[in-house]
Write a protein that holds these residues in place. Structure first.
Motif, PDB file in Angstrom:
ATOM      1  N   GLY A 198       0.838  -1.232  -0.046  1.00 13.14           N
ATOM      2  CA  GLY A 198       0.007  -0.053  -0.084  1.00 13.14           C
ATOM      3  C   GLY A 198       0.797   1.038   0.012  1.00 13.14           C
ATOM      4  N   GLY A 199       0.822   2.034  -0.938  1.00 12.01           N
ATOM      5  CA  GLY A 199       1.499   3.311  -1.146  1.00 12.01           C
ATOM      6  C   GLY A 199       0.886   4.561  -0.655  1.00 12.01           C
ATOM      7  N   GLY A 200      -0.283   4.724  -1.143  1.00  7.28           N
ATOM      8  CA  GLY A 200      -0.711   6.208  -0.868  1.00  7.28           C
ATOM      9  C   GLY A 200      -0.098   7.195  -1.325  1.00  7.28           C
ATOM     10  N   GLY A 201       0.136   8.077  -0.336  1.00  6.84           N
ATOM     11  CA  GLY A 201       0.889   9.304  -0.478  1.00  6.84           C
ATOM     12  C   GLY A 201       2.471   8.927   0.007  1.00  6.84           C
ATOM     13  N   PHE A 202       2.475   7.674   0.244  1.00  7.19           N
ATOM     14  CA  PHE A 202       4.063   7.417   0.440  1.00  7.19           C
ATOM     15  C   PHE A 202       4.828   8.080   1.502  1.00  7.19           C
ATOM     16  CE2 PHE A 202       3.288   5.429  -3.408  1.00  7.19           C
ATOM     17  CZ  PHE A 202       4.242   4.597  -4.048  1.00  7.19           C
ATOM     18  N   SER A 203       4.084   8.418   2.547  1.00  5.98           N
ATOM     19  CA  SER A 203       4.650   8.931   3.790  1.00  5.98           C
ATOM     20  C   SER A 203       5.685   8.090   4.279  1.00  5.98           C
ATOM     21  CB  SER A 203       3.441   9.129   5.008  1.00  5.98           C
ATOM     22  OG  SER A 203       2.542   9.997   4.374  1.00  5.98           O
ATOM     23  N   GLY A 204       5.249   6.983   4.723  1.00  5.43           N
ATOM     24  CA  GLY A 204       6.181   5.790   5.497  1.00  5.43           C
ATOM     25  C   GLY A 204       7.522   5.790   4.564  1.00  5.43           C
ATOM     26  N   PRO A 205       7.233   5.095   3.263  1.00  3.69           N
ATOM     27  CA  PRO A 205       8.316   4.745   2.323  1.00  3.69           C
ATOM     28  C   PRO A 205       9.183   5.929   2.241  1.00  3.69           C
ATOM     29  CG  PRO A 205       6.391   3.769   1.553  1.00  3.69           C
ATOM     30  CD  PRO A 205       5.693   4.843   2.748  1.00  3.69           C
ATOM     31  N   LYS A 206       8.707   7.035   1.962  1.00  5.79           N
ATOM     32  CA  LYS A 206       9.545   8.227   1.753  1.00  5.79           C
ATOM     33  C   LYS A 206      10.517   8.499   3.061  1.00  5.79           C
ATOM     34  CE  LYS A 206       6.772  11.472   1.011  1.00  5.79           C
ATOM     35  NZ  LYS A 206       6.117  12.802   0.642  1.00  5.79           N
ATOM     36  N   ARG A 207      10.068   8.232   4.311  1.00  4.81           N
ATOM     37  CA  ARG A 207      10.643   8.560   5.460  1.00  4.81           C
ATOM     38  C   ARG A 207      11.703   7.297   5.678  1.00  4.81           C
ATOM     39  NH1 ARG A 207      10.330  12.035   9.952  1.00  4.81           N
ATOM     40  NH2 ARG A 207      12.036  11.560  11.167  1.00  4.81           N
ATOM     41  N   PHE A 208      11.303   6.215   5.703  1.00  2.00           N
ATOM     42  CA  PHE A 208      12.443   5.265   5.599  1.00  2.00           C
ATOM     43  C   PHE A 208      13.582   5.350   4.546  1.00  2.00           C
ATOM     44  CE2 PHE A 208       9.427   3.357   8.655  1.00  2.00           C
ATOM     45  CZ  PHE A 208       9.667   2.194   8.998  1.00  2.00           C
ATOM     46  N   ALA A 209      13.184   5.659   3.565  1.00  2.37           N
ATOM     47  CA  ALA A 209      14.128   5.831   2.316  1.00  2.37           C
ATOM     48  C   ALA A 209      15.172   6.828   2.779  1.00  2.37           C
ATOM     49  CB  ALA A 209      13.436   5.881   0.901  1.00  2.37           C
ATOM     50  N   ALA A 210      14.612   7.814   3.472  1.00  2.02           N
ATOM     51  CA  ALA A 210      15.344   9.073   3.841  1.00  2.02           C
ATOM     52  C   ALA A 210      16.346   8.718   4.997  1.00  2.02           C
ATOM     53  CB  ALA A 210      14.669  10.281   3.871  1.00  2.02           C
ATOM     54  N   GLU A 211      15.555   7.969   5.760  1.00  3.18           N
ATOM     55  CA  GLU A 211      16.070   7.776   7.311  1.00  3.18           C
ATOM     56  C   GLU A 211      17.164   6.700   7.387  1.00  3.18           C
ATOM     57  OE1 GLU A 211      16.685   9.450  10.665  1.00  3.18           O
ATOM     58  OE2 GLU A 211      14.817  10.264   9.751  1.00  3.18           O
ATOM     59  N   TYR A 212      16.913   5.490   7.005  1.00  6.15           N
ATOM     60  CA  TYR A 212      17.678   4.118   7.112  1.00  6.15           C
ATOM     61  C   TYR A 212      18.390   3.816   5.945  1.00  6.15           C
ATOM     62  CZ  TYR A 212      13.942   4.286  10.652  1.00  6.15           C
ATOM     63  OH  TYR A 212      12.961   4.604  11.497  1.00  6.15           O
ATOM     64  N   ASN A 213      19.400   3.051   6.279  1.00 10.64           N
ATOM     65  CA  ASN A 213      20.377   2.462   5.166  1.00 10.64           C
ATOM     66  C   ASN A 213      19.647   1.273   5.042  1.00 10.64           C
ATOM     67  OD1 ASN A 213      22.154   4.489   5.180  1.00 10.64           O
ATOM     68  ND2 ASN A 213      23.565   3.680   6.616  1.00 10.64           N
ATOM     69  N   ALA A 214      18.507   1.259   4.079  1.00 12.24           N
ATOM     70  CA  ALA A 214      17.808   0.011   3.929  1.00 12.24           C
ATOM     71  C   ALA A 214      17.166   0.021   2.591  1.00 12.24           C
ATOM     72  CB  ALA A 214      16.758  -0.195   4.777  1.00 12.24           C
ATOM     73  N   THR A 215      16.824  -0.932   1.861  1.00 16.55           N
ATOM     74  CA  THR A 215      16.115  -0.976   0.610  1.00 16.55           C
ATOM     75  C   THR A 215      14.682  -1.093   0.887  1.00 16.55           C
ATOM     76  OG1 THR A 215      17.914  -2.247  -0.786  1.00 16.55           O
ATOM     77  CG2 THR A 215      15.692  -2.334  -1.529  1.00 16.55           C
ATOM     78  N   VAL A 216      13.798  -0.108   0.282  1.00 12.50           N
ATOM     79  CA  VAL A 216      12.570  -0.010   0.417  1.00 12.50           C
ATOM     80  C   VAL A 216      11.735  -0.275  -0.636  1.00 12.50           C
ATOM     81  CG1 VAL A 216      10.631   1.537   1.411  1.00 12.50           C
ATOM     82  CG2 VAL A 216      12.759   1.886   2.260  1.00 12.50           C
ATOM     83  N   ASP A 217      11.101  -1.307  -0.761  1.00  8.05           N
ATOM     84  CA  ASP A 217      10.264  -1.846  -1.659  1.00  8.05           C
ATOM     85  C   ASP A 217       8.526  -1.417  -1.196  1.00  8.05           C
ATOM     86  OD1 ASP A 217      12.351  -2.678  -3.005  1.00  8.05           O
ATOM     87  OD2 ASP A 217      11.753  -4.807  -2.289  1.00  8.05           O
ATOM     88  N   VAL A 218       7.904  -0.900  -2.210  1.00  5.13           N
ATOM     89  CA  VAL A 218       6.548  -0.479  -1.873  1.00  5.13           C
ATOM     90  C   VAL A 218       5.571  -1.202  -3.061  1.00  5.13           C
ATOM     91  CG1 VAL A 218       4.861   1.508  -1.966  1.00  5.13           C
ATOM     92  CG2 VAL A 218       7.140   1.685  -1.241  1.00  5.13           C
TER      93      VAL A 218
END
Length: 538
Positions: free
Chosen positions: A298-318
């Motif tokens: 679930g993407g929506g406005g991508f609030s969570g994925p954007k923050r995770f991609a900016a905050e953590y050294n992790a690969t984020v799939d949506v």
């Protein structure tokens, strides 16, 4: 016996055309009704059952009354007036539909039946008028015999309904707003009415058609362009899955899906969490070690994925099922693929079935208040998610429900279902006990139990970009699941579990101007000593 050219008219007959257009309009309005009433009453099986029932009842009454009057009143002029009157009511829906919808919502009915008065008021009259067209068309057709005439009319009307169903579903809704779709139907009715009056229109029917044409134009032009009571409308469309709006209010840009707030962005600080519940997405970072791969369903406005991609050294799939949501997120919510953020246009369960990847964290954020894809709620799905998690992986599900009382049934059933697939499940309500709210359910694969003390210690040790003390205050280790079912693929009564929430206020709390968020702008890494800390204390 004449030739084929003698038996088949060179151009469609006027009665046949009227019947065809009425079939297109009636079925098109029926599908459109779901989009009109969904923001107020949801789009559950009860809403759709009510829509189908009201349309069938109104058509049946129109057929009956029209059949009794057809022998005396059926003329091209009278059919033109009926079509024009229907178009006139469509103009009223365009101009005052929201007002009528709000008024009808005041009827004190149980949630299951709450949408019926609104559907009757908004769509009963035009559907009733369209019901007259078929018996009038049968009376005016040149077919010999009652059977031939009625069979011809039923066939033409049904073909029109098929065109209306597929045309509205696959072409109009993905391309136009609700008002413009209604205008298409109104205009088609008016044009057909005008053709019925040619070549020698009578004064009164012609005047009726002219007035209704003006009403349709005025209804579309009357609303202030680009504005709603919620703010400035930046973008609006109908997708195959939902109504979508992007609305700006001050410094906040909000994504509305089917009339409900779904995601929000601070235009000056695009990765700041505007809605309080999205901060809870970070709680699993206090539990899981070495989070390298994260999946958002679930993407929506991508609030969570954007923050995770900016905050953590992790690969984020949506994974997002609606391609229009993906396009809107990129254009209006500053979402960019790359740098560890990957977007897949697919259904969440389909993606998990097809992928060979495993994840440290899966965030399930595909539920709405009134429309939940049941295939993402069942124990079979939860077991699939478990299989796609690493040994110490965590699943977080964003559930919309109440935490207690009748409106808590879905939350408690989802908790019980997740507990069938995971050894440990915990809850984090985000608002008061009585309100419909976002409740975060966290499931872990290990036998060790997470405690509030453990979360507080990890919150002190780890830099996850947020101070989660307030979120930990809402930690619940157990939940009462008596009287609710385990959801399974062969029986997941999601609609009946959601029913008690109909008509209740949905509370989405917003954070302050930054809240307890870390001021660090660069991506943070979990501290090595925290990553090596002991497992959950008992």
């Amino acid at each position: 016996m004449g030739s084929i050219s003698d038996r088949v008219p060179a151009t469609p007959s006027k009665p046949g055309t009227a019947v065809f257009v009425s079939g297109v309009a009636s079925m098109g309005l029926e599908i459109l009704a779901g989009r009109v009433v969904a923001p107020q009453f949801g789009s559950s099986i009860y809403t759709w059952g009510s829509i189908i029932g009201v349309f069938l009842a109104a058509l049946s009454l129109g057929y009956y009354v029209g059949g009794k009057r057809a022998a005396v009143e059926a003329t091209h002029e009278q059919m033109a007036v009926l079509l024009a009157a229907t178009a006139g009511y469509v103009a009223v829906l365009i101009f005052a539909g929201e007002l009528l919808l709000a008024g009808a919502a005041a009827f004190p009915l149980p949630p299951r039946y709450a949408s019926v008065p609104a559907i009757v008021l908004l769509f009963g009259p035009p559907t009733y008028l369209l019901g007259f067209i078929s018996p009038y068309g049968a009376e005016l057709t040149k077919k010999e015999g009652i059977g031939a005439a009625s069979g011809h009319v039923y066939a033409v009307g049904t073909v029109g309904s098929i065109v209306g169903a597929f045309g509205t579903t696959y072409f109009l809704i993905p391309s136009l707003s609700v008002d413009l779709i209604a205008l298409v139907f109104g205009a088609s009715l008016v044009v057909t009415a005008a053709w019925l009056l040619l070549p020698s229109p009578s004064r009164r029917p012609a005047a009726t058609v002219a007035v209704v044409t003006l009403l349709l134009v005025a209804a579309v032009l009357a609303p202030a362009v680009g504005y709603s009571v919620r703010g400035e409308v930046v973008y609006q469309t109908q997708t195959p899955y939902q109504e979508l709006e992007v609305i700006d209010s001050g410094d906040t840009r909000t994504l509305y899906l089917d009339g409900q707030r779904h995601s929000a962005m601070d235009k000056d600080d695009p990765t700041r969490h505007v809605f309080e519940y999205t901060r809870y997405f970070h709680v699993p970072m206090l539990v899981a070690d070495d989070v390298d791969r994260v999946l958002f369903i679930g993407g929506g406005g991508f609030s969570g994925p954007k923050r995770f991609a900016a905050e953590y050294n992790a690969t984020v799939d949506v994974v997002e099922i609606d391609p229009e949501v993906i396009d809107v997120a990129k254009e209006y919510f500053r979402v960019e693929e790359g740098d560890g953020l990957n977007i897949y246009n697919a259904g969440g369960r389909q993606y998990l079935q097809d992928t060979e990847k495993t994840y440290d964290l899966i965030v399930l954020d595909a539920y709405k208040r009134d429309k939940v894809p049941f295939q993402l709620t069942t124990v079979e799905f939860m077991q699939l998610a478990n299989d796609r998690l690493d040994e110490d992986g965590v699943l977080l599900a964003n559930v919309i429900s109440a935490r207690s009382g009748p409106a808590s049934k879905f939350y408690r059933a989802q908790y019980k279902t997740m507990n069938e697939a995971f050894p440990q499940v915990y809850a984090f309500p985000t608002a008061g006990a009585a309100s419909v709210q976002n409740i975060e359910l966290m499931a872990t694969k290990g036998d060790e139990q997470v405690t509030e003390a453990f979360l507080r210690e990890r919150n002190r040790q780890r830099d996850v970009g947020l101070n989660l003390s307030d979120e930990i205050d809402n930690f619940q280790r157990t939940t009462d699941t008596d009287g609710v079912p385990v959801l399974r693929d062969d029986r997941a009564p999601v609609d009946s579990l959601l029913e008690p929430m109909a008509g209740q206020r949905y509370v989405v709390e917003q954070t302050g101007d930054g809240g307890n968020e870390s001021a660090a702008a660069s991506p943070s890494v979990l501290r090595a000593d925290a990553a090596r800390s002991p497992a959950f204390p008992g």
